[in-house]
Design a protein around this motif. Structure first.
Motif, PDB file in Angstrom:
ATOM      1  N   THR A 176     -34.862  -0.026   0.580  1.00 24.34           N
ATOM      2  CA  THR A 176     -34.840   0.357   1.994  1.00 24.34           C
ATOM      3  C   THR A 176     -36.136   1.034   2.439  1.00 24.34           C
ATOM      4  O   THR A 176     -36.425   1.085   3.636  1.00 24.34           O
ATOM      5  N   GLN A 177     -36.914   1.524   1.486  1.00 18.46           N
ATOM      6  CA  GLN A 177     -38.170   2.179   1.842  1.00 18.46           C
ATOM      7  C   GLN A 177     -39.162   1.205   2.454  1.00 18.46           C
ATOM      8  O   GLN A 177     -39.990   1.585   3.283  1.00 18.46           O
ATOM      9  N   SER A 178     -39.067  -0.065   2.055  1.00 21.29           N
ATOM     10  CA  SER A 178     -40.004  -1.065   2.569  1.00 21.29           C
ATOM     11  C   SER A 178     -39.330  -2.146   3.415  1.00 21.29           C
ATOM     12  O   SER A 178     -40.013  -2.925   4.085  1.00 21.29           O
ATOM     13  N   GLU A 179     -37.996  -2.201   3.388  1.00 22.21           N
ATOM     14  CA  GLU A 179     -37.263  -3.236   4.108  1.00 22.21           C
ATOM     15  C   GLU A 179     -36.415  -2.625   5.219  1.00 22.21           C
ATOM     16  O   GLU A 179     -35.356  -2.063   4.975  1.00 22.21           O
ATOM     17  N   ILE A 180     -36.895  -2.732   6.452  1.00 24.43           N
ATOM     18  CA  ILE A 180     -36.113  -2.164   7.558  1.00 24.43           C
ATOM     19  C   ILE A 180     -34.820  -2.943   7.770  1.00 24.43           C
ATOM     20  O   ILE A 180     -33.868  -2.423   8.358  1.00 24.43           O
ATOM     21  N   ASN A 181     -34.761  -4.180   7.285  1.00 25.66           N
ATOM     22  CA  ASN A 181     -33.540  -4.979   7.415  1.00 25.66           C
ATOM     23  C   ASN A 181     -32.369  -4.361   6.662  1.00 25.66           C
ATOM     24  O   ASN A 181     -31.217  -4.718   6.914  1.00 25.66           O
ATOM     25  N   LEU A 182     -32.658  -3.461   5.731  1.00 23.71           N
ATOM     26  CA  LEU A 182     -31.614  -2.846   4.930  1.00 23.71           C
ATOM     27  C   LEU A 182     -31.241  -1.453   5.426  1.00 23.71           C
ATOM     28  O   LEU A 182     -30.442  -0.771   4.795  1.00 23.71           O
ATOM     29  N   ARG A 183     -31.789  -1.053   6.555  1.00 24.53           N
ATOM     30  CA  ARG A 183     -31.445   0.235   7.151  1.00 24.53           C
ATOM     31  C   ARG A 183     -30.565  -0.003   8.379  1.00 24.53           C
ATOM     32  O   ARG A 183     -30.833  -0.923   9.159  1.00 24.53           O
ATOM     33  N   PRO A 184     -29.529   0.787   8.571  1.00 29.68           N
ATOM     34  CA  PRO A 184     -28.715   0.627   9.776  1.00 29.68           C
ATOM     35  C   PRO A 184     -29.578   0.694  11.035  1.00 29.68           C
ATOM     36  O   PRO A 184     -30.488   1.527  11.142  1.00 29.68           O
ATOM     37  N   GLU A 185     -29.327  -0.217  11.951  1.00 27.34           N
ATOM     38  CA  GLU A 185     -30.077  -0.296  13.214  1.00 27.34           C
ATOM     39  C   GLU A 185     -31.564  -0.507  12.948  1.00 27.34           C
ATOM     40  O   GLU A 185     -32.412  -0.086  13.740  1.00 27.34           O
ATOM     41  N   TYR A 186     -31.873  -1.163  11.835  1.00 23.83           N
ATOM     42  CA  TYR A 186     -33.266  -1.412  11.435  1.00 23.83           C
ATOM     43  C   TYR A 186     -34.067  -0.118  11.314  1.00 23.83           C
ATOM     44  O   TYR A 186     -35.291  -0.107  11.468  1.00 23.83           O
ATOM     45  N   GLY A 187     -33.369   0.965  11.039  1.00 24.35           N
ATOM     46  CA  GLY A 187     -34.046   2.247  10.894  1.00 24.35           C
ATOM     47  C   GLY A 187     -34.592   2.793  12.196  1.00 24.35           C
ATOM     48  O   GLY A 187     -35.309   3.797  12.212  1.00 24.35           O
ATOM     49  N   ASN A 188     -34.254   2.128  13.320  1.00 20.90           N
ATOM     50  CA  ASN A 188     -34.766   2.532  14.641  1.00 20.90           C
ATOM     51  C   ASN A 188     -36.287   2.615  14.675  1.00 20.90           C
ATOM     52  O   ASN A 188     -36.863   3.451  15.398  1.00 20.90           O
ATOM     53  N   VAL A 189     -36.944   1.758  13.905  1.00 24.65           N
ATOM     54  CA  VAL A 189     -38.408   1.732  13.917  1.00 24.65           C
ATOM     55  C   VAL A 189     -38.903   0.987  15.151  1.00 24.65           C
ATOM     56  O   VAL A 189     -38.179   0.170  15.737  1.00 24.65           O
ATOM     57  N   VAL A 190     -40.132   1.270  15.537  1.00 24.72           N
ATOM     58  CA  VAL A 190     -40.757   0.543  16.646  1.00 24.72           C
ATOM     59  C   VAL A 190     -41.283  -0.776  16.095  1.00 24.72           C
ATOM     60  O   VAL A 190     -42.128  -0.798  15.205  1.00 24.72           O
ATOM     61  N   LYS A 191     -40.776  -1.870  16.618  1.00 19.53           N
ATOM     62  CA  LYS A 191     -41.166  -3.187  16.122  1.00 19.53           C
ATOM     63  C   LYS A 191     -42.408  -3.707  16.837  1.00 19.53           C
ATOM     64  O   LYS A 191     -42.695  -3.334  17.977  1.00 19.53           O
ATOM     65  N   SER A 192     -43.108  -4.590  16.133  1.00 24.19           N
ATOM     66  CA  SER A 192     -44.297  -5.211  16.720  1.00 24.19           C
ATOM     67  C   SER A 192     -43.885  -6.254  17.758  1.00 24.19           C
ATOM     68  O   SER A 192     -42.715  -6.664  17.822  1.00 24.19           O
ATOM     69  N   GLN A 193     -44.832  -6.692  18.567  1.00 23.76           N
ATOM     70  CA  GLN A 193     -44.539  -7.720  19.563  1.00 23.76           C
ATOM     71  C   GLN A 193     -44.055  -9.002  18.903  1.00 23.76           C
ATOM     72  O   GLN A 193     -43.158  -9.681  19.411  1.00 23.76           O
ATOM     73  N   GLY A 194     -44.634  -9.316  17.747  1.00 22.29           N
ATOM     74  CA  GLY A 194     -44.219 -10.510  17.017  1.00 22.29           C
ATOM     75  C   GLY A 194     -42.778 -10.402  16.545  1.00 22.29           C
ATOM     76  O   GLY A 194     -42.004 -11.372  16.644  1.00 22.29           O
ATOM     77  N   GLU A 195     -42.405  -9.235  16.048  1.00 21.26           N
ATOM     78  CA  GLU A 195     -41.033  -9.022  15.579  1.00 21.26           C
ATOM     79  C   GLU A 195     -40.042  -9.065  16.736  1.00 21.26           C
ATOM     80  O   GLU A 195     -38.952  -9.633  16.617  1.00 21.26           O
ATOM     81  N   LEU A 196     -40.429  -8.481  17.852  1.00 24.68           N
ATOM     82  CA  LEU A 196     -39.559  -8.506  19.031  1.00 24.68           C
ATOM     83  C   LEU A 196     -39.355  -9.927  19.543  1.00 24.68           C
ATOM     84  O   LEU A 196     -38.252 -10.291  19.981  1.00 24.68           O
ATOM     85  N   LYS A 197     -40.410 -10.722  19.459  1.00 31.83           N
ATOM     86  CA  LYS A 197     -40.301 -12.122  19.886  1.00 31.83           C
ATOM     87  C   LYS A 197     -39.350 -12.880  18.961  1.00 31.83           C
ATOM     88  O   LYS A 197     -38.529 -13.682  19.421  1.00 31.83           O
ATOM     89  N   GLU A 198     -39.455 -12.621  17.654  1.00 31.24           N
ATOM     90  CA  GLU A 198     -38.554 -13.260  16.687  1.00 31.24           C
ATOM     91  C   GLU A 198     -37.104 -12.847  16.951  1.00 31.24           C
ATOM     92  O   GLU A 198     -36.189 -13.675  16.866  1.00 31.24           O
TER      93      GLU A 198
END
Length: 228
Positions: free
Chosen positions: A30-52
């Motif tokens: 989970t330290q490197s994979e936000i996909n494994l944190r609830p709510e994606y760890g509430n991190v700020v995603k990049s424009q590319g990630e938001l588009k995906e």
């Protein structure tokens, strides 16, 4: 009654089968994979990630028509993977469900089940409580939250935890009296409380509803300690 604990625990979380990683391994991932944190760890995603993310949402909506339907579908998939011990894929599906509908309380039911399967009860309860803020009438979350408390009671014999479990189960039962998991666990909690009358009452109710998931060794224990 110590042997009953094994029976109870095997019924609590659908992922009681062999897990594919330990909790230490999970936390490291989970330290490197936000996909494994609830709510994606509430991190700020990049424009590319938001588009995906938006591409994924659009694709799901073409099939399931509404965010809630798509979210519920993904929650069900998450629990399917959880039942196979595939924690990674399960959490990814729960997060996708959250992406579609952050107000779906069942997403937090899934998050809680992940942590509960790792026996991290405090983290599981945090997630269940988030779901209950959204929908205080969620009987499935109330029942699974109660389960965490009576499992802990079996470990430390803290009666306050057993009382909390009973209170939660009674709330759940008042909402959905036909849930066999709730009636079964009510029977067990009353059994642990040495209340034979109610232990039998909810045991019989569970049987009338289909008898699942009553375990044979619980039936034998009830008959031996609370003969009727």
């Amino acid at each position: 009654m110590k042997y009953i604990f094994t029976t109870l625990f095997s019924l609590i979380f659908v992922c009681s089968f062999a897990q594919q990683m330990s909790y230490d391994e999970w936390k490291k991932e989970t330290q490197s994979e936000i996909n494994l944190r609830p709510e994606y760890g509430n991190v700020v995603k990049s424009q590319g990630e938001l588009k995906e993310d938006q591409t994924f949402v659009d694709l799901v909506l073409k099939q399931d028509t509404t965010p809630r339907k798509g979210s519920d579908h993904l929650v069900r998939l998450g629990f399917t993977y959880l039942s196979k011990g595939d924690m990674v894929t399960a959490m990814k599906r729960f997060n996708q469900a959250w992406l579609l509908d952050p107000k779906n309380e069942n997403v937090y039911w899934g998050y809680g089940a992940i942590y509960g399967s790792f026996s991290d009860y405090s983290a599981a309860i945090v997630q269940y409580d988030k779901g209950l803020v959204i929908n205080p009438e969620s009987s499935v979350i109330l029942t699974d939250k109660a389960t965490l408390y009576f499992v802990q009671f079996q470990q430390d014999q803290d009666n306050s935890k057993l009382n909390t479990a009973l209170d939660l189960l009674k709330r759940s039962y008042s909402i959905d009296p036909k849930n066999t998991s709730t009636t079964y666990k009510l029977s067990i909690c009353y059994f642990l409380s040495k209340d034979c009358i109610n232990a039998w009452k909810f045991y019989n109710e569970c049987q009338k509803l289909g008898g699942q998931p009553i375990a044979e060794n619980y039936t034998n224990a009830l008959k031996n300690i609370c003969p009727n």
